[in-house]
Design an enzyme around this catalytic site. Sequence first.
Site, PDB file in Angstrom:
ATOM      1  N   SER A 125       0.809  -1.224   0.000  1.00  0.00           N
ATOM      2  CA  SER A 125       0.000   0.000   0.000  1.00  0.00           C
ATOM      3  C   SER A 125       0.842   1.273   0.000  1.00  0.00           C
ATOM      4  O   SER A 125       0.486   2.258  -0.655  1.00  0.00           O
ATOM      5  CB  SER A 125      -0.934   0.004   1.213  1.00  0.00           C
ATOM      6  OG  SER A 125      -1.776  -1.122   1.205  1.00  0.00           O
ATOM      7  N   HIS A 175       0.987   4.558   4.445  1.00  0.00           N
ATOM      8  CA  HIS A 175       0.197   5.151   3.369  1.00  0.00           C
ATOM      9  C   HIS A 175       0.586   6.613   3.149  1.00  0.00           C
ATOM     10  O   HIS A 175       0.893   7.029   2.025  1.00  0.00           O
ATOM     11  CB  HIS A 175      -1.295   5.077   3.716  1.00  0.00           C
ATOM     12  CG  HIS A 175      -1.880   3.717   3.549  1.00  0.00           C
ATOM     13  ND1 HIS A 175      -3.241   3.504   3.442  1.00  0.00           N
ATOM     14  CD2 HIS A 175      -1.298   2.497   3.481  1.00  0.00           C
ATOM     15  CE1 HIS A 175      -3.467   2.213   3.308  1.00  0.00           C
ATOM     16  NE2 HIS A 175      -2.307   1.579   3.334  1.00  0.00           N
TER      17      HIS A 175
END
Length: 202
Positions: A125, A175
């Site tokens: 991610s 992230h």
Amino acid sequence: MFLRTESFSQYIRLYPVVSALIAINVLIHILSWVPEIGDQVFYYGVGYNYFIADGEWWRFITPVFLHGGLMHLLFNMFSLFLFGPELERLTGKVRFLTIYLLSGFFGSVATYFLQPLDYSHVGASGAIFGIFGAFGALLYYGRRVMPQLRQIILPIIVISIVMTFLTPNVNATAHIAGMITGFLIGLSYFHPKRIVSWKTKK
């Protein structure tokens, strides 16, 4: 822009880095299902802060190629499949790989410094968010001449950030750090003068 209409062979030929990354992630996940071997792959690859502090520095990058389950893998690889090709086409193979790997790497670094010592994480991610960040940098320079990109990528970035903080068991640190890394690298890559130099070299 992000609609994929290529055949399987065309996709691999046009976007070899994205294709290779997807293949590597899928193969490693399949390997993680193999009895005994799979446990070792996961054990030595997971981003566990305590082990990193003990000198196992490879764990800054190996988590980018591991996933916590099939749905986790499918979601990340679908995102890479969908958004990776356009960035690889715009930047070229080496620049795209640099954005992807450095975003994943610095996502892990930020996790190490900002999360507890007993924190562990896996997933691509951070690298995927680096792709979004790079598109954000492109939008920063070309917001007036690329209205279609603005209409598509801005909502994706906003929704991705919101979902990061609303979804449980998500490494929000990786992230956001990955997105910032991708944005900063993109600011360098997509600077108008640098893009002109790319075209001159061609």
